[in-house]
Design a protein around this motif. Structure first.
Motif, PDB file in Angstrom:
ATOM      1  N   ILE A 179     -15.534 -14.459 -17.254  1.00 37.83           N
ATOM      2  CA  ILE A 179     -15.035 -15.760 -16.789  1.00 37.83           C
ATOM      3  C   ILE A 179     -13.769 -15.589 -15.953  1.00 37.83           C
ATOM      4  CG2 ILE A 179     -14.098 -17.982 -17.549  1.00 37.83           C
ATOM      5  CD1 ILE A 179     -15.969 -17.835 -19.932  1.00 37.83           C
ATOM      6  N   ASP A 180     -12.905 -14.645 -16.344  1.00 38.58           N
ATOM      7  CA  ASP A 180     -11.681 -14.416 -15.581  1.00 38.58           C
ATOM      8  C   ASP A 180     -12.015 -13.965 -14.164  1.00 38.58           C
ATOM      9  OD1 ASP A 180      -8.861 -14.211 -17.244  1.00 38.58           O
ATOM     10  OD2 ASP A 180     -10.635 -14.003 -18.518  1.00 38.58           O
ATOM     11  N   HIS A 181     -11.166 -14.343 -13.233  1.00 36.47           N
ATOM     12  CA  HIS A 181     -11.459 -14.045 -11.835  1.00 36.47           C
ATOM     13  C   HIS A 181     -10.367 -13.257 -11.127  1.00 36.47           C
ATOM     14  CE1 HIS A 181     -13.230 -14.615  -7.871  1.00 36.47           C
ATOM     15  NE2 HIS A 181     -12.070 -15.067  -7.422  1.00 36.47           N
ATOM     16  N   THR A 182      -9.096 -13.640 -11.296  1.00 36.30           N
ATOM     17  CA  THR A 182      -8.057 -13.082 -10.444  1.00 36.30           C
ATOM     18  C   THR A 182      -7.786 -11.614 -10.723  1.00 36.30           C
ATOM     19  OG1 THR A 182      -7.032 -15.266 -10.277  1.00 36.30           O
ATOM     20  CG2 THR A 182      -5.713 -13.398  -9.574  1.00 36.30           C
ATOM     21  N   VAL A 183      -7.488 -11.263 -11.968  1.00 37.21           N
ATOM     22  CA  VAL A 183      -7.235  -9.856 -12.281  1.00 37.21           C
ATOM     23  C   VAL A 183      -8.462  -8.990 -11.977  1.00 37.21           C
ATOM     24  CG1 VAL A 183      -6.812  -8.229 -14.156  1.00 37.21           C
ATOM     25  CG2 VAL A 183      -5.336 -10.226 -13.894  1.00 37.21           C
ATOM     26  N   PRO A 184      -9.663  -9.366 -12.439  1.00 40.66           N
ATOM     27  CA  PRO A 184     -10.827  -8.549 -12.067  1.00 40.66           C
ATOM     28  C   PRO A 184     -11.003  -8.398 -10.557  1.00 40.66           C
ATOM     29  CG  PRO A 184     -11.404  -9.999 -13.873  1.00 40.66           C
ATOM     30  CD  PRO A 184     -10.023 -10.411 -13.418  1.00 40.66           C
ATOM     31  N   ARG A 185     -10.772  -9.447  -9.818  1.00 43.26           N
ATOM     32  CA  ARG A 185     -10.961  -9.402  -8.362  1.00 43.26           C
ATOM     33  C   ARG A 185     -10.038  -8.397  -7.702  1.00 43.26           C
ATOM     34  NH1 ARG A 185     -11.255 -14.688  -4.434  1.00 43.26           N
ATOM     35  NH2 ARG A 185     -10.772 -13.696  -2.435  1.00 43.26           N
ATOM     36  N   HIS A 186      -8.789  -8.361  -8.125  1.00 45.16           N
ATOM     37  CA  HIS A 186      -7.795  -7.555  -7.409  1.00 45.16           C
ATOM     38  C   HIS A 186      -7.509  -6.202  -8.056  1.00 45.16           C
ATOM     39  CE1 HIS A 186      -6.862 -10.796  -4.627  1.00 45.16           C
ATOM     40  NE2 HIS A 186      -6.849 -11.626  -5.661  1.00 45.16           N
ATOM     41  N   ALA A 187      -7.797  -6.060  -9.350  1.00 48.22           N
ATOM     42  CA  ALA A 187      -7.361  -4.846 -10.052  1.00 48.22           C
ATOM     43  C   ALA A 187      -8.481  -3.888 -10.433  1.00 48.22           C
ATOM     44  CB  ALA A 187      -6.581  -5.225 -11.309  1.00 48.22           C
ATOM     45  N   PHE A 188      -9.641  -4.405 -10.780  1.00 46.33           N
ATOM     46  CA  PHE A 188     -10.641  -3.531 -11.403  1.00 46.33           C
ATOM     47  C   PHE A 188     -11.145  -2.451 -10.440  1.00 46.33           C
ATOM     48  CE2 PHE A 188     -12.237  -6.563 -14.981  1.00 46.33           C
ATOM     49  CZ  PHE A 188     -10.979  -6.550 -15.535  1.00 46.33           C
ATOM     50  N   PRO A 202      -3.266  -0.650 -12.094  1.00 46.27           N
ATOM     51  CA  PRO A 202      -2.776  -0.980 -13.430  1.00 46.27           C
ATOM     52  C   PRO A 202      -2.442  -2.465 -13.529  1.00 46.27           C
ATOM     53  CG  PRO A 202      -1.670   0.962 -12.575  1.00 46.27           C
ATOM     54  CD  PRO A 202      -2.433   0.363 -11.435  1.00 46.27           C
ATOM     55  N   TYR A 203      -2.740  -3.065 -14.676  1.00 40.62           N
ATOM     56  CA  TYR A 203      -2.537  -4.504 -14.808  1.00 40.62           C
ATOM     57  C   TYR A 203      -2.302  -4.856 -16.268  1.00 40.62           C
ATOM     58  CZ  TYR A 203      -7.177  -4.864 -16.915  1.00 40.62           C
ATOM     59  OH  TYR A 203      -8.245  -4.725 -17.764  1.00 40.62           O
ATOM     60  N   VAL A 204      -1.816  -6.072 -16.464  1.00 45.35           N
ATOM     61  CA  VAL A 204      -1.818  -6.698 -17.783  1.00 45.35           C
ATOM     62  C   VAL A 204      -1.846  -8.205 -17.562  1.00 45.35           C
ATOM     63  CG1 VAL A 204       0.720  -6.819 -18.008  1.00 45.35           C
ATOM     64  CG2 VAL A 204      -0.713  -6.768 -20.062  1.00 45.35           C
ATOM     65  N   GLU A 205      -2.572  -8.902 -18.425  1.00 45.98           N
ATOM     66  CA  GLU A 205      -2.561 -10.362 -18.414  1.00 45.98           C
ATOM     67  C   GLU A 205      -1.928 -10.832 -19.711  1.00 45.98           C
ATOM     68  OE1 GLU A 205      -5.744 -14.044 -18.064  1.00 45.98           O
ATOM     69  OE2 GLU A 205      -5.910 -12.319 -16.716  1.00 45.98           O
ATOM     70  N   LEU A 206      -0.867 -11.623 -19.591  1.00 45.84           N
ATOM     71  CA  LEU A 206      -0.104 -12.068 -20.748  1.00 45.84           C
ATOM     72  C   LEU A 206      -0.300 -13.555 -20.973  1.00 45.84           C
ATOM     73  CD1 LEU A 206       3.236 -10.182 -19.987  1.00 45.84           C
ATOM     74  CD2 LEU A 206       1.457  -9.508 -21.617  1.00 45.84           C
ATOM     75  N   GLU A 207      -0.491 -13.918 -22.225  1.00 42.10           N
ATOM     76  CA  GLU A 207      -0.582 -15.317 -22.654  1.00 42.10           C
ATOM     77  C   GLU A 207       0.563 -15.587 -23.622  1.00 42.10           C
ATOM     78  OE1 GLU A 207      -2.700 -17.881 -22.170  1.00 42.10           O
ATOM     79  OE2 GLU A 207      -4.452 -17.002 -21.156  1.00 42.10           O
ATOM     80  N   ILE A 208       1.414 -16.563 -23.313  1.00 44.93           N
ATOM     81  CA  ILE A 208       2.546 -16.926 -24.174  1.00 44.93           C
ATOM     82  C   ILE A 208       2.300 -18.336 -24.721  1.00 44.93           C
ATOM     83  CG2 ILE A 208       5.040 -17.092 -24.367  1.00 44.93           C
ATOM     84  CD1 ILE A 208       3.964 -14.337 -23.380  1.00 44.93           C
ATOM     85  N   ARG A 209       2.543 -18.528 -25.991  1.00 51.52           N
ATOM     86  CA  ARG A 209       2.334 -19.858 -26.579  1.00 51.52           C
ATOM     87  C   ARG A 209       3.286 -20.872 -25.954  1.00 51.52           C
ATOM     88  NH1 ARG A 209       2.496 -20.068 -32.931  1.00 51.52           N
ATOM     89  NH2 ARG A 209       4.498 -21.110 -32.621  1.00 51.52           N
ATOM     90  N   ALA A 259       0.843  -1.201   0.000  1.00 54.38           N
ATOM     91  CA  ALA A 259       0.000   0.000   0.000  1.00 54.38           C
ATOM     92  C   ALA A 259       0.878   1.251   0.000  1.00 54.38           C
ATOM     93  CB  ALA A 259      -0.920   0.005   1.212  1.00 54.38           C
ATOM     94  N   GLY A 260       0.556   2.165  -0.905  1.00 56.45           N
ATOM     95  CA  GLY A 260       1.343   3.386  -1.023  1.00 56.45           C
ATOM     96  C   GLY A 260       2.500   3.284  -2.002  1.00 56.45           C
ATOM     97  N   ARG A 261       2.795   2.087  -2.474  1.00 58.57           N
ATOM     98  CA  ARG A 261       3.845   1.880  -3.465  1.00 58.57           C
ATOM     99  C   ARG A 261       3.239   1.741  -4.850  1.00 58.57           C
ATOM    100  NH1 ARG A 261       7.216  -3.321  -1.911  1.00 58.57           N
ATOM    101  NH2 ARG A 261       7.709  -3.072  -4.131  1.00 58.57           N
ATOM    102  N   GLU A 262       3.977   2.169  -5.853  1.00 59.12           N
ATOM    103  CA  GLU A 262       3.548   1.937  -7.225  1.00 59.12           C
ATOM    104  C   GLU A 262       3.515   0.436  -7.491  1.00 59.12           C
ATOM    105  OE1 GLU A 262       4.702   3.649 -11.617  1.00 59.12           O
ATOM    106  OE2 GLU A 262       6.341   3.120 -10.262  1.00 59.12           O
ATOM    107  N   THR A 263       2.401  -0.053  -8.005  1.00 56.26           N
ATOM    108  CA  THR A 263       2.256  -1.486  -8.263  1.00 56.26           C
ATOM    109  C   THR A 263       1.521  -1.699  -9.577  1.00 56.26           C
ATOM    110  OG1 THR A 263       2.227  -2.094  -5.912  1.00 56.26           O
ATOM    111  CG2 THR A 263       1.251  -3.660  -7.442  1.00 56.26           C
ATOM    112  N   VAL A 264       2.023  -2.634 -10.367  1.00 53.25           N
ATOM    113  CA  VAL A 264       1.352  -3.102 -11.580  1.00 53.25           C
ATOM    114  C   VAL A 264       1.183  -4.611 -11.435  1.00 53.25           C
ATOM    115  CG1 VAL A 264       1.440  -3.327 -14.087  1.00 53.25           C
ATOM    116  CG2 VAL A 264       2.419  -1.293 -12.978  1.00 53.25           C
ATOM    117  N   LEU A 265      -0.040  -5.100 -11.573  1.00 54.12           N
ATOM    118  CA  LEU A 265      -0.320  -6.527 -11.472  1.00 54.12           C
ATOM    119  C   LEU A 265      -0.101  -7.169 -12.835  1.00 54.12           C
ATOM    120  CD1 LEU A 265      -1.381  -8.740  -9.529  1.00 54.12           C
ATOM    121  CD2 LEU A 265      -3.679  -8.242 -10.413  1.00 54.12           C
TER     122      LEU A 265
END
Length: 240
Positions: free
Chosen positions: A190-199, A204-211, A127-133
């Motif tokens: 359907i997604d749960h984790t990012v919406p739960r903690h970031a929205f 700020p957030y990003v969800e990355l999918e790598i092949r 809390a109080g620190r810059e954070t990107v999920l």
């Protein structure tokens, strides 16, 4: 659950909802063959190694779920029926059929809740620190008989979209890569984790999918760790 580099000073908080394929001893093998227990239905192949490499490069905390998503999917609302799937990409999962409410509640309490609580606790600590999920996932090159052309995808939906859009632009500008915008999966209800903690928190957030075939060797993991680390740093700098 595994906590990597817990004292990391980076603004990036890395999470891996499907980073492991372990099954609790009490559940046996869920009635699955060894082949099914190691393929993509059980976990996001390569994500744990990728997250650990990124944690080192960025001096970032990485929270990794080490239990298989076939026990309970930590990127699903636990109230959803498909949080504990009975079939995945054509493979029946006998150990998930006929569960009682108490069976489901036990898995949620032992696997899903501790993982989500760990993310919430780390966010509270910062809390109080810059954070990107930064949520790390991987996808199979072929799903339900269809080939997927993307090398990676950037997922986003609501909340603070500035970082996700910046990261998407950076990856799409990289030569020789096919980068999906909400592909091969779309971030939605359907997604749960990012919406739960970031929205709601406007985090700020990003969800990355790598092949997954890009993460099948140590060299591939290192290449993508470098690429993602550079992209994350550049995206953050572009928003400063």
């Amino acid at each position: 659950m595994s906590l990597v580099n817990p004292t990391g000073a980076s603004p990036f908080l890395l999470i891996g909802d499907h980073a492991g394929r372990a099954l609790p001893e009490a559940l046996g093998d869920l009635g699955l063959s060894e082949e099914d227990r190691v393929r993509h239905i059980a976990w996001d192949i390569g994500v744990r190694a990728l997250g650990e490499a990124l944690a080192q490069r960025l001096d970032a905390v990485f929270i990794a779920q080490t239990w298989s998503r076939l026990v309970v999917d930590c990127n699903r609302d636990p109230a959803r029926a498909d949080a504990i799937p009975e079939v995945s990409d054509g493979s029946p999962i006998p150990g998930n059929v006929g569960l009682t409410p108490a069976d489901r509640a036990a898995r949620i309490a032992e696997v899903h809740a501790p993982y989500q609580d760990a993310i919430a606790a780390e966010l509270a600590r910062r809390a109080g620190r810059e954070t990107v999920l930064v949520a790390l996932h991987s996808f199979t090159p072929r799903m339900q008989g269809t080939d997927r052309p993307w090398d990676a995808g950037v997922l986003h939906d609501r909340g603070d979209l500035t970082f996700a859009h910046a990261m998407l632009a950076i990856l799409q500008a990289a030569p020789g890569l096919t980068i999906g915008d909400n592909e091969p999966y779309k971030m939605d209800g359907i997604d749960h984790t990012v919406p739960r903690h970031a929205f709601a928190a406007r985090l700020p957030y990003v969800e990355l999918e790598i092949r997954q075939d890009h993460l099948s060797t140590d060299a591939g993991v290192m290449l993508w760790a470098d690429r993602i680390a550079d992209g994350l740093r550049s995206a953050l700098a572009s928003l400063a």
